[in-house]
Write a protein that holds these residues in place. Structure first.
Motif, PDB file in Angstrom:
ATOM      1  N   HIS A  56       0.840  -1.098   0.054  1.00  0.00           N
ATOM      2  CA  HIS A  56       0.040   0.164   0.019  1.00  0.00           C
ATOM      3  C   HIS A  56       0.920   1.310  -0.095  1.00  0.00           C
ATOM      4  O   HIS A  56       1.741   1.288   0.802  1.00  0.00           O
ATOM      5  N   VAL A  57       0.624   2.193  -1.207  1.00  0.00           N
ATOM      6  CA  VAL A  57       1.573   3.129  -1.347  1.00  0.00           C
ATOM      7  C   VAL A  57       0.542   4.488  -1.453  1.00  0.00           C
ATOM      8  O   VAL A  57       1.056   5.532  -2.336  1.00  0.00           O
ATOM      9  N   ILE A  58      -0.715   4.341  -1.136  1.00  0.00           N
ATOM     10  CA  ILE A  58      -1.724   5.562  -1.411  1.00  0.00           C
ATOM     11  C   ILE A  58      -1.300   6.890  -0.862  1.00  0.00           C
ATOM     12  O   ILE A  58      -0.576   7.145  -0.037  1.00  0.00           O
ATOM     13  N   SER A  59      -1.723   7.824  -1.689  1.00  0.00           N
ATOM     14  CA  SER A  59      -1.492   9.271  -1.439  1.00  0.00           C
ATOM     15  C   SER A  59      -2.684   9.886  -1.795  1.00  0.00           C
ATOM     16  O   SER A  59      -3.308   9.784  -2.760  1.00  0.00           O
ATOM     17  N   PRO A  60      -3.343  10.617  -0.925  1.00  0.00           N
ATOM     18  CA  PRO A  60      -2.584  10.859   0.612  1.00  0.00           C
ATOM     19  C   PRO A  60      -2.994   9.880   1.372  1.00  0.00           C
ATOM     20  O   PRO A  60      -3.888   9.028   1.247  1.00  0.00           O
ATOM     21  N   LEU A  61      -2.189   9.768   2.490  1.00  0.00           N
ATOM     22  CA  LEU A  61      -2.323   8.695   3.619  1.00  0.00           C
ATOM     23  C   LEU A  61      -3.613   8.854   4.268  1.00  0.00           C
ATOM     24  O   LEU A  61      -4.174   7.588   4.718  1.00  0.00           O
ATOM     25  N   PHE A  62      -4.252   9.869   4.554  1.00  0.00           N
ATOM     26  CA  PHE A  62      -5.577   9.923   5.157  1.00  0.00           C
ATOM     27  C   PHE A  62      -6.624  10.517   4.121  1.00  0.00           C
ATOM     28  O   PHE A  62      -6.274  11.584   3.423  1.00  0.00           O
ATOM     29  N   PHE A  63      -7.576   9.861   3.989  1.00  0.00           N
ATOM     30  CA  PHE A  63      -8.681  10.183   2.956  1.00  0.00           C
ATOM     31  C   PHE A  63     -10.072  10.036   3.610  1.00  0.00           C
ATOM     32  O   PHE A  63     -10.313   9.359   4.528  1.00  0.00           O
ATOM     33  N   PRO A  64     -11.329  10.784   2.695  1.00  0.00           N
ATOM     34  CA  PRO A  64     -12.494  10.599   3.388  1.00  0.00           C
ATOM     35  C   PRO A  64     -12.841   9.157   3.498  1.00  0.00           C
ATOM     36  O   PRO A  64     -12.849   8.679   2.311  1.00  0.00           O
ATOM     37  N   GLY A  65     -13.114   8.748   4.542  1.00  0.00           N
ATOM     38  CA  GLY A  65     -13.674   7.252   4.782  1.00  0.00           C
ATOM     39  C   GLY A  65     -12.614   6.303   5.242  1.00  0.00           C
ATOM     40  O   GLY A  65     -12.843   5.002   5.007  1.00  0.00           O
ATOM     41  N   GLY A  66     -11.379   6.852   5.311  1.00  0.00           N
ATOM     42  CA  GLY A  66     -10.293   5.838   6.019  1.00  0.00           C
ATOM     43  C   GLY A  66      -8.956   6.477   5.904  1.00  0.00           C
ATOM     44  O   GLY A  66      -8.719   7.648   5.763  1.00  0.00           O
ATOM     45  N   ASN A  67      -7.837   5.413   6.155  1.00  0.00           N
ATOM     46  CA  ASN A  67      -6.455   5.925   5.620  1.00  0.00           C
ATOM     47  C   ASN A  67      -5.684   4.776   5.470  1.00  0.00           C
ATOM     48  O   ASN A  67      -6.292   3.591   5.219  1.00  0.00           O
ATOM     49  N   ILE A  68      -4.467   4.900   5.410  1.00  0.00           N
ATOM     50  CA  ILE A  68      -3.545   3.572   4.776  1.00  0.00           C
ATOM     51  C   ILE A  68      -3.586   2.623   5.618  1.00  0.00           C
ATOM     52  O   ILE A  68      -3.504   1.262   5.260  1.00  0.00           O
ATOM     53  N   GLY A  69      -3.861   2.687   6.805  1.00  0.00           N
ATOM     54  CA  GLY A  69      -3.851   1.569   7.911  1.00  0.00           C
ATOM     55  C   GLY A  69      -4.850   0.785   7.835  1.00  0.00           C
ATOM     56  O   GLY A  69      -4.984  -0.450   7.562  1.00  0.00           O
ATOM     57  N   SER A  70      -6.248   1.318   7.905  1.00  0.00           N
ATOM     58  CA  SER A  70      -7.566   0.633   7.783  1.00  0.00           C
ATOM     59  C   SER A  70      -7.391  -0.100   6.427  1.00  0.00           C
ATOM     60  O   SER A  70      -7.924  -1.143   6.144  1.00  0.00           O
ATOM     61  N   LEU A  71      -7.097   0.737   5.318  1.00  0.00           N
ATOM     62  CA  LEU A  71      -7.299   0.310   4.075  1.00  0.00           C
ATOM     63  C   LEU A  71      -6.116  -0.946   3.811  1.00  0.00           C
ATOM     64  O   LEU A  71      -6.743  -2.052   3.009  1.00  0.00           O
ATOM     65  N   SER A  72      -5.158  -0.960   4.620  1.00  0.00           N
ATOM     66  CA  SER A  72      -4.153  -2.035   4.249  1.00  0.00           C
ATOM     67  C   SER A  72      -4.735  -3.463   4.773  1.00  0.00           C
ATOM     68  O   SER A  72      -4.583  -4.369   4.291  1.00  0.00           O
ATOM     69  N   VAL A  73      -5.458  -3.415   6.012  1.00  0.00           N
ATOM     70  CA  VAL A  73      -6.127  -4.425   6.614  1.00  0.00           C
ATOM     71  C   VAL A  73      -7.166  -4.869   5.469  1.00  0.00           C
ATOM     72  O   VAL A  73      -7.533  -6.269   5.044  1.00  0.00           O
ATOM     73  N   ILE A 179     -10.363   9.432  -3.211  1.00  0.00           N
ATOM     74  CA  ILE A 179      -9.115   9.914  -3.303  1.00  0.00           C
ATOM     75  C   ILE A 179      -8.562  11.254  -4.306  1.00  0.00           C
ATOM     76  O   ILE A 179      -7.921  11.718  -3.739  1.00  0.00           O
ATOM     77  N   MET A 180      -9.180  11.040  -5.198  1.00  0.00           N
ATOM     78  CA  MET A 180      -8.982  12.142  -6.321  1.00  0.00           C
ATOM     79  C   MET A 180      -9.550  13.386  -5.863  1.00  0.00           C
ATOM     80  O   MET A 180      -8.975  14.427  -5.711  1.00  0.00           O
ATOM     81  N   SER A 181     -10.641  13.441  -5.114  1.00  0.00           N
ATOM     82  CA  SER A 181     -11.058  14.880  -4.459  1.00  0.00           C
ATOM     83  C   SER A 181     -10.285  15.554  -3.288  1.00  0.00           C
ATOM     84  O   SER A 181      -9.975  16.343  -3.340  1.00  0.00           O
ATOM     85  N   LYS A 182      -9.816  14.248  -2.506  1.00  0.00           N
ATOM     86  CA  LYS A 182      -8.782  14.876  -1.599  1.00  0.00           C
ATOM     87  C   LYS A 182      -7.397  15.436  -2.180  1.00  0.00           C
ATOM     88  O   LYS A 182      -6.963  16.350  -1.672  1.00  0.00           O
ATOM     89  N   ARG A 183      -6.994  14.555  -3.005  1.00  0.00           N
ATOM     90  CA  ARG A 183      -5.831  14.776  -3.583  1.00  0.00           C
ATOM     91  C   ARG A 183      -5.732  16.272  -4.277  1.00  0.00           C
ATOM     92  O   ARG A 183      -4.912  16.922  -4.419  1.00  0.00           O
ATOM     93  N   GLU A 184      -6.810  16.539  -4.966  1.00  0.00           N
ATOM     94  CA  GLU A 184      -6.976  17.584  -6.184  1.00  0.00           C
ATOM     95  C   GLU A 184      -7.720  18.739  -5.355  1.00  0.00           C
ATOM     96  O   GLU A 184      -7.960  19.759  -5.867  1.00  0.00           O
ATOM     97  N   ASN A 185      -7.956  18.516  -4.001  1.00  0.00           N
ATOM     98  CA  ASN A 185      -8.702  19.582  -3.162  1.00  0.00           C
ATOM     99  C   ASN A 185     -10.265  20.064  -4.022  1.00  0.00           C
ATOM    100  O   ASN A 185     -10.585  21.154  -3.926  1.00  0.00           O
TER     101      ASN A 185
END
Length: 335
Positions: A56-73, A179-185
Motif C-alpha cells: 500500500h503506497v496510497i497518496s494521500p495517507l488520510f482520505f475521506p472514509g479511511g487511511n492507509i492503515g485501515s485500507l491495508s487491512v 482519493i481524487m477529490s482529496k488529492r486535488e482539493n
C-alpha cells in the motif's frame, strides 16, 4: 521519544524497541505478537491454505472514509475473502521516511489495529524499516495474509462459463473518486467517501448459500473494467454488460463526468464481483441484498462464448461499446 521518526528508529537498538512498543505493540497487541519472536507460531489450521501479499503506497495517507492503515487491512482481508478463505492472520511490514510524525504513525497504527480486531484477524508479526528524507513518501505498508479454505470451495478466475451471470456487491468508483477529490482539493455538494471495508463476512454468507459460485474478485486498481477483462482472459470467454444496471452513486457519476473519467475504470476497495450459474443468480443476489455490505448489489451482465474475450456493454443511449483495459494508470497511488 522524538515526535518524528528518525534513522535511529530503524537501527535495531533502544529507539527501535521504543517505537515498536509505544506504537505497534500498543495498537496491535495479541497473544501471537506478544510472543516477541522473529516469527509467530500460529498453531494448526484446518482447510487448504491461501496466502496473499498486498503493498500500500496510497497518496494521500488520510482520505475521506479511511487511511492507509485501515485500507491495508481491508485490502488484504478482501484478497483472502474472494478466494473463499477465512482470514487466519496478518503480517505487516512498514517502510517509514525519516521525519514522519509519530502522531500520524500512531493514528495509522490505531486504525489498523481497530480494523484487524473488527475482522477478528490478528497481526501476528512484522518488520519496520526507516529510510532517509526524500527516499520514501511518508509511510508504505505491506501486509501478508494467511487464510484457510473449506473443502469443496474452489473460486478461480478461470471458471466462468458461457451463460453465467455477473453480479457486483454495490456501487462502483467510490474509493477512487474519494482519493481524487482529496488529492486535488475538489469540493462537491455531497462528500464522497471511500468504500474501504472488509468483505470476508459477505463472501462467507454468499458461499454458504451458493457453494457453487465460480468466481469472486475485488475490483481494485483498474476498477470493474480491468477486473472483468482479467477474468474473461483467464476463462477464455466474453461478457455482455448493461450500463444502466451497474450501480454508481449520482455524486460519483457527476464527479467522473467533471474529471473526464469512466467510472468503470475507477478503483474500489469495498466491493466484490461474483460469477455464478444462471439458475443460482437470484438466490445469490437475495443473499447479497440481505447483508449490510451488499444492499446495493446488482446483476450487471452475463458471460458469453467469445474466443476474443471481448467485453461489450449496452450503453444507456441504446448503443454498444467495448469495455477495454485502460491504457495506463489514470489514478496512480490509489491503494
Amino acid at each position: 521519544m522524538s515526535r518524528t521518526v528518525d534513522m535511529t528508529h530503524g537501527a535495531g537498538g533502544r529507539a527501535s524497541v521504543q517505537l515498536i512498543q509505544s506504537v505497534f505493540l500498543k495498537y496491535f497487541a495479541n497473544p501471537f505478537l506478544d510472543q516477541g519472536n522473529d516469527g509467530a507460531d500460529i498453531g494448526r489450521v484446518t482447510g487448504r491454505l491461501v496466502v496473499t501479499t498486498d503493498g500500500h503506497v496510497i497518496s494521500p495517507l488520510f482520505f475521506p472514509g479511511g487511511n492507509i492503515g485501515s485500507l491495508s487491512v481491508h485490502g488484504t482481508v478482501n484478497d483472502l475473502a474472494v478466494m473463499g478463505a477465512k482470514p487466519v492472520c496478518l503480517t505487516a511490514a512498514f517502510i517509514i521516511e525519516e521525519g514522519f510524525p509519530i502522531e500520524a504513525l500512531e493514528a495509522i497504527a490505531s486504525s489498523m489495529g481497530r480494523a484487524a480486531r473488527d475482522v477478528g484477524v490478528p497481526i501476528v508479526t512484522g518488520d519496520t524499516k526507516v529510510v532517509g528524507r526524500g527516499q520514501g513518501d511518508g509511510v508504505f505498508i505491506t501486509l501478508t495474509g494467511l487464510g484457510c479454505v473449506a473443502e469443496g470451495v474452489r473460486l478461480s478466475g478461470d471458471q466462468a462459463k458461457p451463460g453465467d451471470c455477473i453480479l457486483i456487491s454495490g456501487t462502483i468508483g467510490d474509493h477512487g473518486i474519494a482519493i481524487m477529490s482529496k488529492r486535488e482539493n475538489l469540493e462537491f455538494e455531497t462528500e464522497i467517501l471511500s468504500d474501504s471495508q472488509p468483505l470476508h463476512d459477505l463472501a462467507a454468507a454468499m458461499l454458504e448459500a451458493v457453494p457453487g459460485i465460480r468466481v469472486m474478485r475485488d475490483p481494485t486498481r483498474g476498477g470493474l473494467s480491468a477486473t472483468l477483462n482479467e477474468i474473461a482472459h483467464q476463462s477464455g470467454v466474453g461478457m455482455s454488460l448493461i450500463e444502466r444496471d451497474i450501480p454508481v452513486r449520482p455524486e460519483v457519476h457527476a464527479a467522473c463526468e467533471l474529471l473526464g473519467i469512466d467510472p468503470l475504470n475507477v478503483a474500489n476497495e469495498g466491493k466484490l464481483i461474483a460469477i455464478c450459474a444462471p439458475e443460482e443468480s437470484q438466490k445469490l443476489l437475495a443473499v447479497m441484498h440481505a447483508h449490510p455490505r451488499g444492499r446495493a448489489a446488482a446483476l450487471i451482465g452475463t458471460v458469453l462464448a467469445d474466443a476474443n474475450c471481448l467485453i461489450r456493454m449496452k450503453t444507456g443511449f441504446g448503443g454498444s461499446r467495448v469495455v477495454d483495459w485502460i491504457a495506463g494508470e489514470q489514478l496512480p497511488r490509489i491503494c
